[in-house]
Structures are given as structure tokens and as C-alpha cells.
Design a protein around this motif. Structure first.
Motif, PDB file in Angstrom:
ATOM      1  N   GLU A 114       8.489   7.775  22.223  1.00 38.45           N
ATOM      2  CA  GLU A 114       8.576   9.154  22.662  1.00 38.45           C
ATOM      3  C   GLU A 114       8.536  10.094  21.471  1.00 38.45           C
ATOM      4  O   GLU A 114       9.257   9.907  20.495  1.00 38.45           O
ATOM      5  CB  GLU A 114       9.884   9.352  23.440  1.00 38.45           C
ATOM      6  N   GLN A 115       7.679  11.088  21.573  1.00 31.97           N
ATOM      7  CA  GLN A 115       7.548  12.016  20.460  1.00 31.97           C
ATOM      8  C   GLN A 115       8.779  12.899  20.359  1.00 31.97           C
ATOM      9  O   GLN A 115       9.286  13.374  21.387  1.00 31.97           O
ATOM     10  CB  GLN A 115       6.319  12.915  20.639  1.00 31.97           C
ATOM     11  N   ILE A 116       9.243  13.136  19.150  1.00 31.63           N
ATOM     12  CA  ILE A 116      10.388  14.028  19.009  1.00 31.63           C
ATOM     13  C   ILE A 116      10.029  15.320  18.307  1.00 31.63           C
ATOM     14  O   ILE A 116      10.832  16.236  18.266  1.00 31.63           O
ATOM     15  CB  ILE A 116      11.561  13.340  18.294  1.00 31.63           C
ATOM     16  N   GLY A 117       8.826  15.438  17.787  1.00 34.49           N
ATOM     17  CA  GLY A 117       8.421  16.706  17.201  1.00 34.49           C
ATOM     18  C   GLY A 117       7.693  16.553  15.887  1.00 34.49           C
ATOM     19  O   GLY A 117       7.520  15.447  15.377  1.00 34.49           O
ATOM     20  N   ALA A 118       7.267  17.676  15.355  1.00 37.92           N
ATOM     21  CA  ALA A 118       6.526  17.708  14.099  1.00 37.92           C
ATOM     22  C   ALA A 118       7.422  18.263  13.004  1.00 37.92           C
ATOM     23  O   ALA A 118       8.224  19.155  13.235  1.00 37.92           O
ATOM     24  CB  ALA A 118       5.287  18.571  14.254  1.00 37.92           C
ATOM     25  N   PHE A 119       7.275  17.715  11.827  1.00 40.30           N
ATOM     26  CA  PHE A 119       8.072  18.146  10.682  1.00 40.30           C
ATOM     27  C   PHE A 119       7.108  18.469   9.561  1.00 40.30           C
ATOM     28  O   PHE A 119       6.237  17.672   9.251  1.00 40.30           O
ATOM     29  CB  PHE A 119       9.035  17.046  10.255  1.00 40.30           C
ATOM     30  N   GLY A 120       7.272  19.623   8.948  1.00 44.60           N
ATOM     31  CA  GLY A 120       6.236  19.957   7.997  1.00 44.60           C
ATOM     32  C   GLY A 120       6.581  20.962   6.952  1.00 44.60           C
ATOM     33  O   GLY A 120       5.907  21.966   6.825  1.00 44.60           O
ATOM     34  N   ASP A 121       7.614  20.720   6.212  1.00 41.88           N
ATOM     35  CA  ASP A 121       7.813  21.528   5.033  1.00 41.88           C
ATOM     36  C   ASP A 121       6.690  21.300   4.035  1.00 41.88           C
ATOM     37  O   ASP A 121       6.232  20.177   3.878  1.00 41.88           O
ATOM     38  CB  ASP A 121       9.111  21.096   4.333  1.00 41.88           C
ATOM     39  N   PRO A 122       6.281  22.353   3.324  1.00 41.28           N
ATOM     40  CA  PRO A 122       5.373  22.096   2.212  1.00 41.28           C
ATOM     41  C   PRO A 122       5.978  21.103   1.230  1.00 41.28           C
ATOM     42  O   PRO A 122       5.275  20.381   0.550  1.00 41.28           O
ATOM     43  CB  PRO A 122       5.218  23.476   1.567  1.00 41.28           C
ATOM     44  N   LEU A 123       7.286  20.999   1.197  1.00 37.94           N
ATOM     45  CA  LEU A 123       7.953  20.099   0.268  1.00 37.94           C
ATOM     46  C   LEU A 123       7.693  18.625   0.558  1.00 37.94           C
ATOM     47  O   LEU A 123       7.983  17.776  -0.259  1.00 37.94           O
ATOM     48  CB  LEU A 123       9.463  20.360   0.274  1.00 37.94           C
ATOM     49  N   ARG A 124       7.161  18.363   1.719  1.00 35.26           N
ATOM     50  CA  ARG A 124       6.829  16.958   2.005  1.00 35.26           C
ATOM     51  C   ARG A 124       5.806  16.429   1.014  1.00 35.26           C
ATOM     52  O   ARG A 124       5.530  15.242   0.951  1.00 35.26           O
ATOM     53  CB  ARG A 124       6.298  16.808   3.427  1.00 35.26           C
ATOM     54  N   ILE A 125       5.262  17.338   0.228  1.00 38.76           N
ATOM     55  CA  ILE A 125       4.332  16.988  -0.825  1.00 38.76           C
ATOM     56  C   ILE A 125       4.961  16.032  -1.841  1.00 38.76           C
ATOM     57  O   ILE A 125       4.277  15.368  -2.611  1.00 38.76           O
ATOM     58  CB  ILE A 125       3.839  18.302  -1.484  1.00 38.76           C
ATOM     59  N   THR A 126       6.268  15.930  -1.808  1.00 39.73           N
ATOM     60  CA  THR A 126       6.958  15.014  -2.709  1.00 39.73           C
ATOM     61  C   THR A 126       6.732  13.545  -2.354  1.00 39.73           C
ATOM     62  O   THR A 126       7.199  12.660  -3.049  1.00 39.73           O
ATOM     63  CB  THR A 126       8.476  15.255  -2.676  1.00 39.73           C
ATOM     64  N   LYS A 127       6.017  13.312  -1.274  1.00 41.26           N
ATOM     65  CA  LYS A 127       5.784  11.923  -0.843  1.00 41.26           C
ATOM     66  C   LYS A 127       4.772  11.252  -1.781  1.00 41.26           C
ATOM     67  O   LYS A 127       3.778  10.673  -1.347  1.00 41.26           O
ATOM     68  CB  LYS A 127       5.244  11.949   0.595  1.00 41.26           C
ATOM     69  N   ILE A 128       5.007  11.318  -3.085  1.00 47.40           N
ATOM     70  CA  ILE A 128       3.993  10.893  -4.041  1.00 47.40           C
ATOM     71  C   ILE A 128       3.941   9.401  -4.288  1.00 47.40           C
ATOM     72  O   ILE A 128       3.085   8.929  -5.000  1.00 47.40           O
ATOM     73  CB  ILE A 128       4.186  11.586  -5.405  1.00 47.40           C
ATOM     74  N   THR A 129       4.851   8.648  -3.694  1.00 48.01           N
ATOM     75  CA  THR A 129       4.791   7.215  -3.944  1.00 48.01           C
ATOM     76  C   THR A 129       3.935   6.470  -2.931  1.00 48.01           C
ATOM     77  O   THR A 129       3.642   5.306  -3.103  1.00 48.01           O
ATOM     78  CB  THR A 129       6.201   6.600  -3.943  1.00 48.01           C
ATOM     79  N   ASP A 130       3.547   7.128  -1.891  1.00 44.61           N
ATOM     80  CA  ASP A 130       2.739   6.464  -0.875  1.00 44.61           C
ATOM     81  C   ASP A 130       1.292   6.349  -1.354  1.00 44.61           C
ATOM     82  O   ASP A 130       0.616   7.336  -1.585  1.00 44.61           O
ATOM     83  CB  ASP A 130       2.826   7.276   0.418  1.00 44.61           C
ATOM     84  N   GLN A 131       0.828   5.121  -1.484  1.00 43.62           N
ATOM     85  CA  GLN A 131      -0.505   4.859  -2.051  1.00 43.62           C
ATOM     86  C   GLN A 131      -1.624   5.549  -1.284  1.00 43.62           C
ATOM     87  O   GLN A 131      -2.459   6.255  -1.848  1.00 43.62           O
ATOM     88  CB  GLN A 131      -0.765   3.348  -2.070  1.00 43.62           C
ATOM     89  N   GLU A 132      -1.608   5.347   0.014  1.00 41.10           N
ATOM     90  CA  GLU A 132      -2.701   5.907   0.801  1.00 41.10           C
ATOM     91  C   GLU A 132      -2.696   7.428   0.765  1.00 41.10           C
ATOM     92  O   GLU A 132      -3.733   8.076   0.778  1.00 41.10           O
ATOM     93  CB  GLU A 132      -2.595   5.427   2.253  1.00 41.10           C
ATOM     94  N   TRP A 133      -1.509   7.956   0.716  1.00 39.94           N
ATOM     95  CA  TRP A 133      -1.411   9.406   0.668  1.00 39.94           C
ATOM     96  C   TRP A 133      -1.974   9.921  -0.654  1.00 39.94           C
ATOM     97  O   TRP A 133      -2.719  10.890  -0.703  1.00 39.94           O
ATOM     98  CB  TRP A 133       0.055   9.825   0.827  1.00 39.94           C
ATOM     99  N   LEU A 134      -1.658   9.223  -1.719  1.00 41.26           N
ATOM    100  CA  LEU A 134      -2.180   9.589  -3.040  1.00 41.26           C
ATOM    101  C   LEU A 134      -3.706   9.590  -3.038  1.00 41.26           C
ATOM    102  O   LEU A 134      -4.345  10.525  -3.525  1.00 41.26           O
ATOM    103  CB  LEU A 134      -1.688   8.588  -4.086  1.00 41.26           C
ATOM    104  N   LYS A 135      -4.241   8.539  -2.470  1.00 38.42           N
ATOM    105  CA  LYS A 135      -5.697   8.404  -2.414  1.00 38.42           C
ATOM    106  C   LYS A 135      -6.294   9.586  -1.667  1.00 38.42           C
ATOM    107  O   LYS A 135      -7.243  10.219  -2.119  1.00 38.42           O
ATOM    108  CB  LYS A 135      -6.046   7.085  -1.707  1.00 38.42           C
ATOM    109  N   ALA A 136      -5.694   9.879  -0.517  1.00 39.92           N
ATOM    110  CA  ALA A 136      -6.196  10.987   0.289  1.00 39.92           C
ATOM    111  C   ALA A 136      -6.058  12.312  -0.455  1.00 39.92           C
ATOM    112  O   ALA A 136      -6.931  13.184  -0.379  1.00 39.92           O
ATOM    113  CB  ALA A 136      -5.426  11.047   1.610  1.00 39.92           C
ATOM    114  N   MET A 137      -4.980  12.431  -1.209  1.00 40.70           N
ATOM    115  CA  MET A 137      -4.753  13.664  -1.953  1.00 40.70           C
ATOM    116  C   MET A 137      -5.806  13.889  -3.021  1.00 40.70           C
ATOM    117  O   MET A 137      -6.149  15.026  -3.347  1.00 40.70           O
ATOM    118  CB  MET A 137      -3.366  13.635  -2.617  1.00 40.70           C
ATOM    119  N   ARG A 138      -6.319  12.807  -3.581  1.00 40.64           N
ATOM    120  CA  ARG A 138      -7.345  12.964  -4.602  1.00 40.64           C
ATOM    121  C   ARG A 138      -8.589  13.613  -4.015  1.00 40.64           C
ATOM    122  O   ARG A 138      -9.240  14.428  -4.646  1.00 40.64           O
ATOM    123  CB  ARG A 138      -7.682  11.598  -5.227  1.00 40.64           C
ATOM    124  N   ALA A 139      -8.864  13.255  -2.779  1.00 38.71           N
ATOM    125  CA  ALA A 139     -10.041  13.807  -2.108  1.00 38.71           C
ATOM    126  C   ALA A 139      -9.833  15.277  -1.729  1.00 38.71           C
ATOM    127  O   ALA A 139     -10.773  16.062  -1.708  1.00 38.71           O
ATOM    128  CB  ALA A 139     -10.368  12.989  -0.861  1.00 38.71           C
TER     129      ALA A 139
END
Lengths: 249, 249
Positions: B79-104
Motif C-alpha cells: 500500500e502506498q503511503i506517499g511521496a517524499f522529496g526533499d531536495p536534500l535526498r540528494i545526499t543518497k550518494i552511496t547508491d551505485q545506480e543512482w550515481l550512474k543516473a546522476m552522471r547522465a
DNA sequence: ATTTGAAAGTGTATTAAGGACACAAAGTAA
DNA sequence: TTACTTTGTGTCCTTAATACACTTTCAAAT
């Protein structure tokens, strides 16, 4: 607002994420929603007000901004109802800003975070802004079609509002400072979409002790004038502090 | 699964949108959550399982996929509980796939759509998959820190679950086929975080008529063996069809 | 001035649900 | 056989939910 002043990457529009607002208003008869007519020709369905978000703002800020930019509404009751994101939302091809963003990043698709908000209808008169020429209040009962997936969002919003008002007295956000018990009664019936017994409703509301009667009455009505009441915010906050969250509707 | 087979723009990862899952499990004592240890060194906080979404799937599909890919769980209550989206979520820098996507697409930031899910703890044994080496059940009471904004997500999930179980008997998703009333009782107490009177609880649950007693009893316990029950899905669906949505807790 | 229409305002009796509370029964282990 | 542990059960009291009808007060029309 800082968003357009600073020119760097972070204040750009995010082409993938939008917010849409279900703005509820109450005209003392029934529940209404503020909708936008985007069409230059006939037959284009109405849409919820919404826009892409900036990378520099959080979701709640984006929703507040949309409310203010599109309808001049500030300090409005806002509550997130969830994210909607079929890949099919890609059909949102008539939105100018979305198109522009898509040119920059064509593989993307939009997900939208939906909010509902409660406003006093007198606070928004559709002639007030340029946006407003295309905006109008529509009775929720009469809505059978909307653009994109907005009908689904509206239905979710109605359900959220129903659940919420059963637990918190948020209905006061839809009424002016001074109101009558009959108006409040009709408000609850409109939101819950079911009749409520007049005497039982009045007893229940008054027992909660969150409204207080004014020394004033309705004037100029062709029938017995009604007592006016106002919402007592302090007493309500006392209730929420002790964890009260059941209004029994 | 189609996602990795077809090679075109639409099946790419969307660098801006992730899903995170709060996976609840019940060990007959207390409520637990499945968390991931992302750290190679000590002191790195645990995180909720989650991942970026593909442009070709909708949000619910993405959440199901994450559940299946990371923990091998299929057909799970979600069950969905909602969306969370601070710009600060940018700190998620250890996630490999996210890093890759960020390069693009470096200007982007991530918003996450959070879900809660209910699983029978026996369905997920942490040794089962490669992912599982880093995953473990943690008692919700013991969690005081999580990566990113995951603690906020967890708290929202707990609150959603609380509200939901007051209205729908979803707790059965956390129990095996056969269970005792005491187990169900402790389950409700764990979720609602308050004691419930034993006799009143039993009376209430049995009046609902959605569980049926089996001819079987607990075995090998060093005390009076408990009657076993099972959930009656048909009767529950009857209830929901007539709009019943209040379990009175 | 009187009548009419329209909504406001009020009380009681019945039924259903919630909450507090204590002790005997059935098994294992020592 | 005793000790220990958890199961399983019923009643009383209080509170909340529901159903229900008539009088009052004003404006407008005659």
C-alpha cells in the motif's frame, strides 16, 4: 519566492515530477473543485491545477507555490494524497512547460504528487488573476471526465477527505469565520455523501466543545434566523494533543 | 518481466524517482521491519529496501518488483503511503545506480514513493538470496536512526498501518494460515502500540465473524494449548462490499 | 393585519458498543 | 504431585448511536 531569482541547476524545473492540487470549496450547498479549462477548442476535458516542480523545493513547497501562483491562495490547508505515475501520463502533451522539458530529456515520463486543499470559496473569486479566466468551480457531483488521470486523483482525494474529516475537524477550513450549524451540517453531508440526522449531528458537534456560539444571528433570511458560531482553535488543539482522532462519523 | 529485455528509452531507469518499501513482519511478539545494511564499514545507518523505477512501469509495479528482486517476495500486500522529496535526498550518494543516473542528468534530484507491505515472516528468511546477506529483520521499537529520510518514512508507514488496521482486517497478512487468538491479539497491540483488554478483544474479533476456528489445537506448548483459527476471506469480502470500514480500534 | 412558507431549534427512549474486571482449566516440566 | 504458564470465559456499567416530530421565528405575499 527564491525559485526564479537564483540561476543555477538546482532551480530548474524537474521534467519528471509534477504536483496537482484538488482544491475543494463549499458553497453552503455542495462540494466544489477548482478546475482549469486548458482548451482553445471545445471538448477538451478540464484539468486539476498543477505544475512541474523545481529541483530547489520540496513537494509541500511546490504544492503551496502552485496554489499561490495559479490562484493567489496563501496559507491554505494542504494534505498530500499520494503519487500517481503511470507511464501513460506521457499523454500530457498539451502542457507547454512539460513539452519544453521533454525536449531536453525525451526518455522521461512524469509522475505527479497529488494534494488536496480546503479553501473558503470567498477567498477565491475566479476573476482575480489572469489564470483565473480559465478556472472555475465545478460541483464534484457533476464531474464525470477530467484530463489525464485526474479523475482518478479526484476520486482518491474525495476518499482521503472523507477519511480525514471522520478523524479531524478540518471542515472549518471550508467555512467562513462565522457559520451556522446547518451550514456545518450540510458540509459534513456533502463530504461524507450521506444524510446525517439533524439532531444527532448537532448534539455530537456541540459535545466536542470546539465551536462556540456568538452573540450574533443571521440576518435577512425569510425564516427563523440561525445562531452564528465560530471554530475554537485552542480547544481543538487541546483535543489533538491528547491524541483524540475520532469524530465518530 | 519485460523491463530488461526490450532495449529502448522507455525501459531505462528514471534517475529522479525511486520507490522504498517498509516491509513489516510479525514474530508473534512484536512488529519488525526488513532493513538493509549498505555499509562496508561500521556506523553506516541501515536503510529501507528501495530502488529507482523504470520508465516503463507504474509505481505499484515498481514496488512489487523491488519486493521481488530484493527479497524474492511475490503477491504481497502493498500500500502506498506517499511521496517524499526533499531536495536534500540528494545526499543518497552511496547508491551505485543512482550515481550512474546522476552522471547522465546531474541537475536532477530523487523523489521517492514509499510503500508499506505486510509479509509473513516465515516467507522471508534472510539467507535465501544474495541480497539477503545484508538484510535483516529489526524490531521497530529499536530503530532510532536510518539512512536518508527513511526514519520519517518509517514513522509515516507506522501511522498509516495503524490507521488502516483500525478500518480493515489487514493484519492477517502478517500471520500464517493458522494462528491463535493470542497471536492476533498481540499483533493488534504491537501495531496500535497500546494494550487491548483480552476479553474485549476476543469478543470484538469473534463478533466480526471473519475468522473460523479449526478443529486443531496448538501442540507441544508447556501450558494449555490454544485453539487454532483461520481467516475467512469470503466473509471479509462480504463486509467490504457493504462498505464496512470500521473495526472500532 | 393575517396568512403562508421555510428553515431553526429542541428531547427522549431504545439499542448497540466500549471498557473494566477475576478465576478456573489444560497442558508441560521439575 | 506440585509449580508454572497461558488459555478461555461472562457480567455489569457507562457511553455512544440511532430514530423520531413539533414548535418557533422570521420574511414575503396577500
Amino acid at each position: 519566492m527564491k525559485k526564479k531569482v537564483i540561476k543555477n541547476k538546482l532551480v530548474e524545473l524537474n521534467p519528471n515530477v509534477s504536483v496537482d492540487c484538488v482544491i475543494f470549496g463549499f458553497d453552503f450547498e455542495k462540494l466544489n473543485v477548482l478546475l482549469i479549462d486548458r482548451g482553445t477548442t471545445l471538448g477538451i476535458p478540464l484539468a486539476l491545477p498543477g505544475n512541474l516542480i523545481y529541483n530547489s523545493e520540496n513537494l509541500d513547497e511546490a504544492a503551496s507555490r502552485v496554489l499561490e501562483e495559479l490562484a493567489g491562495l496563501k496559507n491554505i490547508y494542504l494534505e498530500q494524497i499520494g503519487a500517481f505515475g503511470d507511464p501513460l501520463r506521457i499523454t500530457k502533451i498539451t502542457d507547454q512547460e512539460w513539452l519544453k522539458a521533454m525536449r531536453a530529456e525525451p526518455s522521461a515520463r512524469v509522475i505527479t504528487v497529488a494534494y488536496f486543499s480546503l479553501v473558503k470559496m470567498s477567498d477565491y473569486v475566479p476573476q482575480a488573476s489572469s489564470f483565473a479566466k480559465n478556472a472555475s468551480w465545478v460541483s464534484v457531483q457533476e464531474i464525470s471526465e477530467l484530463a489525464f488521470d485526474h479523475l482518478e486523483i479526484l476520486n482518491t482525494a474525495k476518499e482521503s477527505l472523507k477519511q480525514k474529516i471522520r478523524r479531524q475537524p478540518i471542515g472549518f477550513n471550508l467555512l467562513p469565520e462565522k457559520f451556522t450549524l446547518s451550514q456545518l451540517h450540510r458540509l459534513y453531508e456533502s463530504i461524507l455523501e450521506k444524510p446525517l440526522d439533524k439532531r444527532n449531528f448537532r448534539r455530537k458537534i456541540q459535545k466536542l466543545d470546539i465551536i462556540e456560539s456568538l452573540k450574533e444571528k443571521q440576518k435577512g433570511v425569510p425564516h427563523k434566523p440561525s445562531q452564528l458560531f465560530k471554530f475554537n482553535k485552542e480547544k481543538y488543539e487541546l483535543l489533538t494533543k491528547i491524541g483524540f482522532d475520532n469524530f465518530g462519523f
